[in-house]
Design an enzyme around this catalytic site. Sequence first.
Site, PDB file in Angstrom:
ATOM      1  N   ARG A  19       0.816  -1.221   0.000  1.00 62.91           N
ATOM      2  CA  ARG A  19       0.000   0.000   0.000  1.00 62.91           C
ATOM      3  C   ARG A  19       0.852   1.275   0.000  1.00 62.91           C
ATOM      4  O   ARG A  19       0.619   2.202  -0.765  1.00 62.91           O
ATOM      5  CB  ARG A  19      -0.909  -0.026   1.242  1.00 62.91           C
ATOM      6  CG  ARG A  19      -2.163   0.765   1.109  1.00 62.91           C
ATOM      7  CD  ARG A  19      -3.104   0.529   2.275  1.00 62.91           C
ATOM      8  NE  ARG A  19      -3.683  -0.800   2.312  1.00 62.91           N
ATOM      9  CZ  ARG A  19      -4.562  -1.267   1.439  1.00 62.91           C
ATOM     10  NH1 ARG A  19      -4.982  -0.526   0.450  1.00 62.91           N
ATOM     11  NH2 ARG A  19      -5.044  -2.477   1.547  1.00 62.91           N
ATOM     12  N   MET A  42     -11.566   2.403  -5.330  1.00 68.74           N
ATOM     13  CA  MET A  42     -11.817   1.243  -4.480  1.00 68.74           C
ATOM     14  C   MET A  42     -10.527   0.734  -3.854  1.00 68.74           C
ATOM     15  O   MET A  42     -10.102  -0.398  -4.075  1.00 68.74           O
ATOM     16  CB  MET A  42     -12.487   0.124  -5.300  1.00 68.74           C
ATOM     17  CG  MET A  42     -13.787   0.553  -5.944  1.00 68.74           C
ATOM     18  SD  MET A  42     -14.968   1.182  -4.731  1.00 68.74           S
ATOM     19  CE  MET A  42     -15.509  -0.366  -4.037  1.00 68.74           C
ATOM     20  N   ARG A  43      -9.914   1.594  -3.089  1.00 67.12           N
ATOM     21  CA  ARG A  43      -8.665   1.204  -2.454  1.00 67.12           C
ATOM     22  C   ARG A  43      -8.500   2.018  -1.184  1.00 67.12           C
ATOM     23  O   ARG A  43      -8.754   3.225  -1.186  1.00 67.12           O
ATOM     24  CB  ARG A  43      -7.514   1.500  -3.404  1.00 67.12           C
ATOM     25  CG  ARG A  43      -6.330   0.641  -3.182  1.00 67.12           C
ATOM     26  CD  ARG A  43      -5.245   0.881  -4.179  1.00 67.12           C
ATOM     27  NE  ARG A  43      -3.973   0.627  -3.520  1.00 67.12           N
ATOM     28  CZ  ARG A  43      -3.479  -0.582  -3.313  1.00 67.12           C
ATOM     29  NH1 ARG A  43      -4.119  -1.631  -3.720  1.00 67.12           N
ATOM     30  NH2 ARG A  43      -2.329  -0.735  -2.686  1.00 67.12           N
ATOM     31  N   ILE A  44      -8.107   1.343  -0.110  1.00 68.47           N
ATOM     32  CA  ILE A  44      -7.867   2.048   1.151  1.00 68.47           C
ATOM     33  C   ILE A  44      -6.554   2.808   1.013  1.00 68.47           C
ATOM     34  O   ILE A  44      -5.572   2.260   0.503  1.00 68.47           O
ATOM     35  CB  ILE A  44      -7.814   1.043   2.318  1.00 68.47           C
ATOM     36  CG1 ILE A  44      -9.221   0.438   2.506  1.00 68.47           C
ATOM     37  CG2 ILE A  44      -7.334   1.701   3.591  1.00 68.47           C
ATOM     38  CD1 ILE A  44      -9.289  -0.657   3.520  1.00 68.47           C
ATOM     39  N   HIS A  60     -19.424   9.026  -0.323  1.00 66.07           N
ATOM     40  CA  HIS A  60     -19.918   7.724   0.133  1.00 66.07           C
ATOM     41  C   HIS A  60     -21.440   7.710   0.009  1.00 66.07           C
ATOM     42  O   HIS A  60     -22.096   8.690   0.385  1.00 66.07           O
ATOM     43  CB  HIS A  60     -19.488   7.496   1.588  1.00 66.07           C
ATOM     44  CG  HIS A  60     -19.862   6.144   2.097  1.00 66.07           C
ATOM     45  ND1 HIS A  60     -19.196   4.998   1.711  1.00 66.07           N
ATOM     46  CD2 HIS A  60     -20.855   5.747   2.917  1.00 66.07           C
ATOM     47  CE1 HIS A  60     -19.767   3.957   2.296  1.00 66.07           C
ATOM     48  NE2 HIS A  60     -20.772   4.388   3.035  1.00 66.07           N
ATOM     49  N   THR A 107      -9.322  10.698   6.084  1.00 68.12           N
ATOM     50  CA  THR A 107      -8.304  10.591   7.133  1.00 68.12           C
ATOM     51  C   THR A 107      -7.836   9.137   7.134  1.00 68.12           C
ATOM     52  O   THR A 107      -8.126   8.389   6.203  1.00 68.12           O
ATOM     53  CB  THR A 107      -8.922  10.944   8.492  1.00 68.12           C
ATOM     54  OG1 THR A 107     -10.039  10.081   8.694  1.00 68.12           O
ATOM     55  CG2 THR A 107      -9.374  12.396   8.535  1.00 68.12           C
ATOM     56  N   LEU A 130     -11.350   4.429   7.402  1.00 68.03           N
ATOM     57  CA  LEU A 130     -12.231   4.294   6.238  1.00 68.03           C
ATOM     58  C   LEU A 130     -13.576   5.012   6.452  1.00 68.03           C
ATOM     59  O   LEU A 130     -14.229   4.806   7.473  1.00 68.03           O
ATOM     60  CB  LEU A 130     -12.485   2.804   5.965  1.00 68.03           C
ATOM     61  CG  LEU A 130     -13.364   2.479   4.765  1.00 68.03           C
ATOM     62  CD1 LEU A 130     -12.641   2.798   3.472  1.00 68.03           C
ATOM     63  CD2 LEU A 130     -13.801   1.020   4.801  1.00 68.03           C
ATOM     64  N   GLU A 139     -25.441  12.456  -5.223  1.00 72.51           N
ATOM     65  CA  GLU A 139     -23.971  12.458  -5.205  1.00 72.51           C
ATOM     66  C   GLU A 139     -23.431  13.424  -6.252  1.00 72.51           C
ATOM     67  O   GLU A 139     -22.529  14.223  -5.991  1.00 72.51           O
ATOM     68  CB  GLU A 139     -23.421  11.057  -5.509  1.00 72.51           C
ATOM     69  CG  GLU A 139     -23.683  10.034  -4.438  1.00 72.51           C
ATOM     70  CD  GLU A 139     -22.993   8.705  -4.746  1.00 72.51           C
ATOM     71  OE1 GLU A 139     -21.861   8.714  -5.250  1.00 72.51           O
ATOM     72  OE2 GLU A 139     -23.594   7.655  -4.490  1.00 72.51           O
TER      73      GLU A 139
HETATM   74  C1  GRF Z   1     -20.456   5.962  -5.769  1.00 67.82           C
HETATM   75  O1  GRF Z   1     -21.631   5.373  -5.293  1.00 67.82           O
HETATM   76  C2  GRF Z   1     -19.671   6.551  -4.637  1.00 67.82           C
HETATM   77  O2  GRF Z   1     -20.475   7.033  -3.610  1.00 67.82           O
HETATM   78  C3  GRF Z   1     -18.846   5.388  -4.135  1.00 67.82           C
HETATM   79  O3  GRF Z   1     -18.505   4.685  -5.299  1.00 67.82           O
HETATM   80  C4  GRF Z   1     -19.471   4.916  -6.312  1.00 67.82           C
HETATM   81  C5  GRF Z   1     -18.728   5.435  -7.504  1.00 67.82           C
HETATM   82  O4  GRF Z   1     -19.567   5.608  -8.624  1.00 67.82           O
HETATM   83  N1  GRF Z   1     -17.716   5.853  -3.377  1.00 67.82           N
HETATM   84  P1  GRF Z   1     -19.010   6.298  -9.927  1.00 67.82           P
HETATM   85  O5  GRF Z   1     -17.785   5.483 -10.365  1.00 67.82           O
HETATM   86  O6  GRF Z   1     -18.647   7.703  -9.580  1.00 67.82           O
HETATM   87  O7  GRF Z   1     -20.103   6.195 -10.929  1.00 67.82           O
END
Ligand code: GRF
Length: 206
Positions: free
Chosen positions: A70, A95-97, A114, A146, A149, A179
Amino acid sequence: MRIQPKNRRLGILLSGRGSNFEAIADNISAGRLNAAIAVVVSNIENAPGLESARRRGLETLFLPSRKRVREEFDTELVAALNARDAGLVVLAGFMRIVSSVLTDAFPYAILNIHPALLPAFPGLDVQARALEHGVKFSGATVHFVTGTLDDGPIVRQAVVPVLDDDTPDSLGARILIEEHRIYSEAIELVLSGRCEIDGRRIVINH
Ligand code: GRF
């Protein structure tokens, strides 16, 4: 303490379809968000979001993360972001910490979105867990990143009612609309230098 990123250049990190990235890029193109996209980085080579960034003529970078330590990956990431003078890092379905290598390099300059009202339902499978729990409202949260997660200070949230016949997909689709709206709003707020951090509370100066 007042939060002020060093410039309005965004480093976008994504791993998937990239709809949040597209909403941000559209808002910039339309003049609704005063920022520039310095680079779009993905740890997934064929991420649709990366392809979308290429089509838009933006600089893109694929940084493979599989089987990487990491901290090593994050060191490369920091170098790539600094080389393009990114002032604010925007996680858009990354998709990674992330490790302290990234958070230390960009204090109060990394945002994440999120699909729930944090601190409820951090992590994955968010909508299924919200439905199973029986919440009547869910939503979206933009927060600073931070070490923990889905946990940093909250910049903006939007509430979405849960309907009796919702499925994870139908709820997720309504949350996604919010979002797309609040991510650009939160980015503008942070870039404007109007955010103060008080404990873990973000207070907006008007
Ligand atoms: C979204 O639901 C966001 O909240 C989450 O991952 C998803 C990403 O969607 N963190 P996109 O790739 O922006 O369409």
